[in-house]
Scaffold this active site. Structure first.
Site, short mmCIF file in Angstrom:
data_model
loop_
_atom_site.label_atom_id
_atom_site.label_comp_id
_atom_site.label_asym_id
_atom_site.label_seq_id
_atom_site.Cartn_x
_atom_site.Cartn_y
_atom_site.Cartn_z
CG LEU A 108 -2.07 -0.96 1.29
CD1 LEU A 108 -2.70 -0.94 2.66
CD2 LEU A 108 -3.10 -0.61 0.24
CG ASP A 109 0.70 4.16 -3.08
OD1 ASP A 109 1.57 3.32 -3.38
OD2 ASP A 109 -0.07 4.66 -3.93
N PRO A 110 2.33 4.92 1.02
CG PRO A 110 4.47 5.85 1.16
CD PRO A 110 3.50 5.26 0.20
CE LYS A 111 1.19 11.83 3.06
NZ LYS A 111 1.18 12.51 4.38
CB VAL A 112 -3.02 3.84 0.81
CG1 VAL A 112 -4.27 2.97 0.75
CG2 VAL A 112 -2.89 4.65 -0.47
#
Length: 540
Positions: A108-112
């Protein structure tokens, strides 16, 4: 008196009838296996191959494993926090739980935020199967301009389903090439016209970029758009609705276990790996066959106990024990119909072994044939792999069948025969065991005289063949000698050329050195003459 006896017998019969009516036999209790945990759910609905097997007191039920094994065979349905990357989160869990190996079910992307399945130790073998599973997301799309109503936006979201071309966004650390990803379903849940924000739900294939999907929605609306926020709601079979924990829960559970030896919190945070495999079709294996499968053996019909309905060949299945432990993920080689009818054959091959070796005892090599085979290996009548060699008796090669494929027997010849027989004839002498078995069944025991006649005929034929072979060998030798002579001549010529070149170079060097010495002498003579002239002038 007779009337009294009759009346007594009638009264006794009535009393027995009344007793039978009053005290009814108990009904056999029905097992409600729908409430059994994990892979044993609806166990009684599985088709039965045989009910006879010897249970071995090894292994543990998934929920009743000792705490160290429970953690070793565990997974965590983690709610990923917003800023760290997936790899950082997994590394933190590794340090918190003090384990050697962890993995996750898709980055998952860091902000997700949202569902991230963290696999521990042996459960990391299931990471690949979970990375390819379907995912569900809920995201916020910000449109760059105002739109009229939500109907057009909902239509645009609905049209972006099925197979779509996607290029990874510039932020991602993946090669930016065009890919095809399928979106199974997508909906517009809400829309805020004041801030131009839309809430969408997407059910898609693994590897789909929701960021590019939001850009495509903006392009379809003609105003442009980008992704504001994203949360993963489901990853494979695990969702946020059941059994999801945070990083704080994991830390607190380990702290409780370290300080007060309370396992309950840790068992609540970590789930057995069998929780991921509940959507696979099941095959129940006998306890005696489990360790062989852990060493990579195929599952054969004798090791089969129960199996799921509607299994098709080349379908992925999970092999389980009678206690509900996952042994391996396999590929079915039979359908359910053939499993019910066949007496022999391969039920499933192994794709990925999950269970550790030697959890269950070794139960192969205990049959009568296996014992004979071990003795023959000790005596040197078979090689170390149990295959025939020079000393194997013909009875063994004729009667024993090798299920692993054709096995070639190595035959030896006497030194006299080896002089006459060429190497290609030796190769033809090694015949597959199956062919020998078929021929031995047809042949009858031959008397000694016939054997001698056959041997003499073979010798005569070998003599004729040897003469032809000798002539061919001579021709080959002559050709080789000619080639060698040519090579020697060419090498000599090359060496002569090289030597002549060297001599020429040496001569040139000598000449140049002589010239240099002459020029030096001349220059020195000139200098002497000049000096003499200058001296004379100075005297005058």
């Amino acid at each position: 008196m007779t009337t009294d006896k009759k009346s007594k017998s009638k009264s006794s019969e009535k009393s027995t009838q009344e007793v039978e009516q009053v005290i009814k036999p108990e009904k056999t209790p029905i097992l409600d296996t729908s409430k059994w945990p994990l892979l044993l759910k609806n166990y009684d609905q599985l088709s039965v191959r045989t009910g006879h097997y010897t249970p071995i007191p090894n292994g543990h039920s998934p929920l009743k494993r000792p705490i160290k094994e429970y953690v070793k065979y565990g997974i965590i349905n983690l709610d990923k926090p917003s800023n760290p990357s997936s790899h950082e989160v997994v590394a933190w869990i590794r340090t918190i739980l003090r384990v050697t190996k962890t993995g996750h079910s898709g980055t998952l992307d860091p902000k997700v935020t949202g569902c991230l399945i963290v696999c521990i130790e042996r459960a990391t073998r299931l990471v690949k199967s979970q990375q390819g599973a379907g995912k569900e997301y809920i995201g916020i799309v910000r449109l760059h301009g105002a739109i009229e109503g939500t109907t057009e936006l909902s239509k645009a979201v609905d049209t972006l389903t099925g197979a779509l071309f996607q290029r990874p966004p510039q932020k991602s650390a993946v090669k930016k090439r065009l890919r095809v990803r399928t979106i199974h379903n997508s909906k517009l849940l809400e829309f805020d016209p004041e801030r131009n924000l839309g809430l969408i739900w997407v059910d898609c294939e693994a590897g789909t970029y929701i960021r590019t999907l939001c850009v495509h929605i903006g392009l379809l609306m003609g105003v442009g758009g980008h992704m504001q926020e994203l949360r993963r709601v489901r990853s494979g079979i695990m969702s946020e609705k059941k059994g999801q924990v945070t990083m704080h829960d994991v830390k607190d559970a380990q702290y409780e276990y370290d300080n007060s030896k309370d396992e309950s919190y840790l068992r609540r945070v970590i789930q057995p790996l069998e929780a991921i495999l509940t959507n696979y079709k099941r095959i129940v294996v006998k306890d005696s066959a489990i360790n062989a499968i852990c060493y990579g053996a195929k599952l054969m019909i004798p090791g089969l106990l129960r199996y799921e309905q509607d299994i098709e060949s080349n379908e992925e299945v999970v092999l389980i024990t009678t206690k509900g432990e996952a042994i391996a993920i396999g590929i079915a080689q039979m359908t359910t119909a053939s499993m019910a009818t066949c007496d022999h054959g391969v039920v499933a091959t192994i794709k990925r072994v999950i269970m550790d070796r030697d959890v269950y005892p070794v139960r192969w090599g205990l049959g009568p044939k296996a014992k004979v085979k071990k003795e023959m290996i000790k005596d040197g009548k078979l090689d170390k792999f149990g295959k025939p060699n020079e000393k194997t008796p013909s009875d063994w090669t004729n009667t024993y069948t090798y299920y692993t494929g054709q096995v070639a027997t190595t035959t030896t010849t006497s030194p006299v025969e080896s002089m006459n027989v060429d190497t290609p004839k030796k190769a033809t002498a090694s015949v597959a065991v199956k062919a020998e078995v078929e021929s031995s069944e047809d042949e009858k025991p031959v008397p000694k005289k016939e054997k001698k006649d056959k041997k003499e005929k073979k010798k005569d034929s070998s003599d004729d063949e040897s003469e032809e072979e000798k002539s061919s060998k001579k021709d080959k030798k002559e050709k080789k000698e000619k080639k060698e002579k040519k090579e020697k001549k060419s090498s000599k010529d090359d060496s002569d050329d090289e030597s002549s070149k060297k001599e020429k170079k040496d001569k040139k060097r000598k000449k140049s050195s002589d010239k240099d010495s002459d020029s030096e002498k001349e220059s020195s003579d000139k200098k002497d003459k000049k000096d003499k002239k200058e001296k004379k002038k100075s005297k005058n």
